[in-house]
Design a protein around this motif. Structure first.
Motif, PDB file in Angstrom:
ATOM      1  N   GLU A  53      -4.293  11.844   6.575  1.00 57.81           N
ATOM      2  CA  GLU A  53      -4.934  10.720   7.253  1.00 57.81           C
ATOM      3  C   GLU A  53      -5.965  10.094   6.327  1.00 57.81           C
ATOM      4  O   GLU A  53      -6.823  10.790   5.785  1.00 57.81           O
ATOM      5  N   LYS A  54      -5.862   8.762   6.165  1.00 53.57           N
ATOM      6  CA  LYS A  54      -6.704   8.097   5.183  1.00 53.57           C
ATOM      7  C   LYS A  54      -6.991   6.662   5.626  1.00 53.57           C
ATOM      8  O   LYS A  54      -6.196   6.056   6.338  1.00 53.57           O
ATOM      9  N   THR A  55      -8.137   6.120   5.199  1.00 50.74           N
ATOM     10  CA  THR A  55      -8.515   4.742   5.487  1.00 50.74           C
ATOM     11  C   THR A  55      -8.265   3.869   4.256  1.00 50.74           C
ATOM     12  O   THR A  55      -8.657   4.234   3.145  1.00 50.74           O
ATOM     13  N   TYR A  56      -7.604   2.731   4.477  1.00 58.08           N
ATOM     14  CA  TYR A  56      -7.261   1.816   3.396  1.00 58.08           C
ATOM     15  C   TYR A  56      -7.878   0.445   3.647  1.00 58.08           C
ATOM     16  O   TYR A  56      -8.164   0.065   4.781  1.00 58.08           O
ATOM     17  N   GLU A  57      -8.051  -0.327   2.587  1.00 59.30           N
ATOM     18  CA  GLU A  57      -8.498  -1.705   2.696  1.00 59.30           C
ATOM     19  C   GLU A  57      -7.315  -2.609   3.030  1.00 59.30           C
ATOM     20  O   GLU A  57      -6.228  -2.448   2.484  1.00 59.30           O
ATOM     21  N   LEU A  58      -7.540  -3.556   3.942  1.00 63.23           N
ATOM     22  CA  LEU A  58      -6.518  -4.562   4.217  1.00 63.23           C
ATOM     23  C   LEU A  58      -6.479  -5.576   3.083  1.00 63.23           C
ATOM     24  O   LEU A  58      -7.534  -6.030   2.622  1.00 63.23           O
ATOM     25  N   PRO A  59      -5.294  -5.932   2.616  1.00 65.48           N
ATOM     26  CA  PRO A  59      -5.221  -7.022   1.626  1.00 65.48           C
ATOM     27  C   PRO A  59      -5.816  -8.297   2.233  1.00 65.48           C
ATOM     28  O   PRO A  59      -5.519  -8.652   3.362  1.00 65.48           O
ATOM     29  N   SER A  60      -6.662  -8.969   1.492  1.00 67.44           N
ATOM     30  CA  SER A  60      -7.357 -10.137   2.013  1.00 67.44           C
ATOM     31  C   SER A  60      -6.374 -11.269   2.313  1.00 67.44           C
ATOM     32  O   SER A  60      -5.445 -11.542   1.547  1.00 67.44           O
ATOM     33  N   ARG A  81      -6.520   2.557   9.249  1.00 62.67           N
ATOM     34  CA  ARG A  81      -6.453   4.012   9.093  1.00 62.67           C
ATOM     35  C   ARG A  81      -5.079   4.476   9.547  1.00 62.67           C
ATOM     36  O   ARG A  81      -4.613   4.094  10.623  1.00 62.67           O
ATOM     37  N   ALA A  82      -4.440   5.280   8.723  1.00 68.89           N
ATOM     38  CA  ALA A  82      -3.075   5.700   9.027  1.00 68.89           C
ATOM     39  C   ALA A  82      -2.847   7.127   8.572  1.00 68.89           C
ATOM     40  O   ALA A  82      -3.494   7.626   7.648  1.00 68.89           O
ATOM     41  N   SER A  83      -1.921   7.788   9.251  1.00 67.66           N
ATOM     42  CA  SER A  83      -1.475   9.119   8.864  1.00 67.66           C
ATOM     43  C   SER A  83      -0.163   8.956   8.115  1.00 67.66           C
ATOM     44  O   SER A  83       0.893   8.748   8.704  1.00 67.66           O
ATOM     45  N   THR A  84      -0.217   9.008   6.788  1.00 67.82           N
ATOM     46  CA  THR A  84       0.950   8.753   5.955  1.00 67.82           C
ATOM     47  C   THR A  84       1.054   9.811   4.864  1.00 67.82           C
ATOM     48  O   THR A  84       0.150  10.635   4.673  1.00 67.82           O
ATOM     49  N   SER A  85       2.153   9.780   4.145  1.00 71.12           N
ATOM     50  CA  SER A  85       2.324  10.686   3.015  1.00 71.12           C
ATOM     51  C   SER A  85       1.353  10.300   1.911  1.00 71.12           C
ATOM     52  O   SER A  85       0.831   9.182   1.877  1.00 71.12           O
ATOM     53  N   LYS A  86       1.110  11.211   1.011  1.00 73.52           N
ATOM     54  CA  LYS A  86       0.113  11.016  -0.032  1.00 73.52           C
ATOM     55  C   LYS A  86       0.446   9.803  -0.899  1.00 73.52           C
ATOM     56  O   LYS A  86       1.593   9.586  -1.282  1.00 73.52           O
ATOM     57  N   ASN A  87      -0.614   9.016  -1.176  1.00 73.56           N
ATOM     58  CA  ASN A  87      -0.513   7.856  -2.072  1.00 73.56           C
ATOM     59  C   ASN A  87       0.500   6.816  -1.591  1.00 73.56           C
ATOM     60  O   ASN A  87       1.054   6.073  -2.393  1.00 73.56           O
ATOM     61  N   LYS A  88       0.746   6.768  -0.274  1.00 73.69           N
ATOM     62  CA  LYS A  88       1.679   5.787   0.271  1.00 73.69           C
ATOM     63  C   LYS A  88       0.942   4.904   1.257  1.00 73.69           C
ATOM     64  O   LYS A  88       0.473   5.360   2.295  1.00 73.69           O
ATOM     65  N   GLU A  89       0.826   3.616   0.946  1.00 72.39           N
ATOM     66  CA  GLU A  89       0.137   2.671   1.803  1.00 72.39           C
ATOM     67  C   GLU A  89       1.142   1.941   2.674  1.00 72.39           C
ATOM     68  O   GLU A  89       2.217   1.559   2.221  1.00 72.39           O
ATOM     69  N   LEU A  90       0.779   1.733   3.967  1.00 68.27           N
ATOM     70  CA  LEU A  90       1.663   1.016   4.885  1.00 68.27           C
ATOM     71  C   LEU A  90       1.699  -0.472   4.589  1.00 68.27           C
ATOM     72  O   LEU A  90       2.693  -1.140   4.851  1.00 68.27           O
ATOM     73  N   ILE A  91       0.609  -0.997   4.053  1.00 66.03           N
ATOM     74  CA  ILE A  91       0.476  -2.435   3.826  1.00 66.03           C
ATOM     75  C   ILE A  91       0.256  -2.697   2.340  1.00 66.03           C
ATOM     76  O   ILE A  91      -0.654  -2.129   1.733  1.00 66.03           O
ATOM     77  N   SER A  92       1.086  -3.551   1.774  1.00 66.89           N
ATOM     78  CA  SER A  92       0.959  -3.883   0.360  1.00 66.89           C
ATOM     79  C   SER A  92       0.491  -5.319   0.148  1.00 66.89           C
ATOM     80  O   SER A  92      -0.043  -5.647  -0.900  1.00 66.89           O
ATOM     81  N   GLU A  93       0.703  -6.186   1.156  1.00 69.01           N
ATOM     82  CA  GLU A  93       0.271  -7.577   1.051  1.00 69.01           C
ATOM     83  C   GLU A  93      -0.096  -8.098   2.426  1.00 69.01           C
ATOM     84  O   GLU A  93       0.216  -7.481   3.451  1.00 69.01           O
ATOM     85  N   ALA A  94      -0.780  -9.248   2.448  1.00 64.56           N
ATOM     86  CA  ALA A  94      -1.303  -9.794   3.703  1.00 64.56           C
ATOM     87  C   ALA A  94      -0.198 -10.115   4.704  1.00 64.56           C
ATOM     88  O   ALA A  94      -0.388  -9.985   5.915  1.00 64.56           O
ATOM     89  N   ASP A  95       0.977 -10.519   4.226  1.00 65.42           N
ATOM     90  CA  ASP A  95       2.084 -10.861   5.127  1.00 65.42           C
ATOM     91  C   ASP A  95       2.560  -9.671   5.945  1.00 65.42           C
ATOM     92  O   ASP A  95       3.269  -9.849   6.941  1.00 65.42           O
ATOM     93  N   ASP A  96       2.175  -8.464   5.554  1.00 65.43           N
ATOM     94  CA  ASP A  96       2.595  -7.277   6.292  1.00 65.43           C
ATOM     95  C   ASP A  96       1.842  -7.117   7.610  1.00 65.43           C
ATOM     96  O   ASP A  96       2.314  -6.394   8.502  1.00 65.43           O
TER      97      ASP A  96
END
Length: 322
Positions: free
Chosen positions: A105-112, A150-165
């Protein structure tokens, strides 16, 4: 003279290679599942080589193979496991297992996100998801969005890569439609994972704004409002007004009104018992005792030039900054 039993050498070599693989996997940080997939087929290769070498070195005209059944049984089990891992890898189940075992479980920044608001755009319509959203006004001629998820994902895997997601923008005529998308989730037993988002949306202060919630909490910070705003269908709304605001707040169909110093002026109200149409829509829903009164209220700051309408929300909290 010792008798050569086929399988003894294979088991010894198999154990040797297993130890080497496990050692290097720990030192180099290799993926254990992929190490097992690549190592186990070697057992079959070693066993086949041992049989060929025995036949080649045997001096008998018709050599008779003698097996070490305990070793063959051990090698067979390892070989079967290798085939099972290969099948799982082919069907994709191994990747799912790898993902589940390596999840964190990790917190990521949203692409602007930024969308320019041209002069021909007079209105912005914002559709929110079930996540908490803060809406603020800005003097910039653009709609922008940022925040964290914040998401529960596999290591080093982000759910969102760009704003359109996570957000989409579409202009139709003089209206700009902004839609916040739901993040990927999975509720299938042991393979489930969840995600949540906290976002801030900045809207030009001189354009009309309509915010439609999805029973999610919304924070409104209009600052120096220069247009009319409408907010509806939120579970709760936290409204923050600055002392120099020139706005009239109108709240319609609100169950709970909260303020610092009783600023609200309640104009009317009703219970579900006094509204047959409401009873028909909400039939079967039990409200807590004492919380079944729906109110219409207003609040004015300055001359009340601009209108901020709030409707169909459970709770509205008014905070005036002194």
């Amino acid at each position: 003279m010792r008798t050569w039993r086929v399988g003894t050498i294979s088991m010894g070599i198999a154990l040797l290679f297993l130890g080497i693989y496990l050692l290097f996997s720990q030192i180099l940080g290799l993926d254990m599942l992929h190490v097992m997939i690549s190592w186990l087929p070697i057992i079959l290769v070693v066993l086949g080589i041992e049989i060929l070498v025995y036949l080649f070195l045997s001096r008998q005209e018709k050599p008779l193979l003698k097996y070490d059944f305990l070793s063959i049984f051990f090698v067979g089990i390892l070989g079967t496991l290798g085939i099972a891992f290969a099948v799982l890898n082919t069907t994709g189940l191994l990747d799912i297992m790898d993902d589940v075992l390596g999840r964190e479980e990790k917190t990521y920044e949203l692409p602007s996100f930024t969308k320019e608001v041209s002069e021909d755009i007079k209105r912005v319509v914002l559709h929110t998801e079930r996540y908490p959203v803060t809406v603020e006004s800005t003097i910039d001629k653009e709609v922008s969005m940022f925040g964290t998820y914040r998401a529960s994902t596999s290591k080093n895997k982000e759910l969102i890569s760009e704003a359109d997601d996570y957000v989409s923008a579409l202009q139709k005529g003089d209206t700009l439609y902004i839609t916040i998308k739901g993040l990927p989730e999975n509720y299938r037993g042991p393979f489930d994972f969840y995600s949540t988002m906290v976002a801030t949306v900045l809207v030009p202060t001189n354009v009309k704004l309509e915010v439609t919630g999805n029973d999610n909490p919304i924070t409104i910070k209009p600052r120096t409002l220069m247009s009319d705003w409408n907010v509806e269908s939120a579970s709760s709304i936290s409204l923050h007004l600055e002392k120099n605001s020139d706005v009239t707040v109108s709240a319609v169909g609100i169950q709970e009104l909260v303020s610092q110093e009783n600023e609200w002026t309640v104009t009317s109200g009703h219970t579900e018992d006094s509204n047959p149409e409401f009873n028909e829509i909400e039939e079967g829903y039990a409200y807590p005792e004492g919380n079944n009164h729906f109110k219409n209220a207003s609040y004015k700051m300055g001359k009340g030039t601009h209108q901020l309408n709030i409707s169909n929300s459970f709770k509205v909290s008014l905070n005036t900054l002194k």
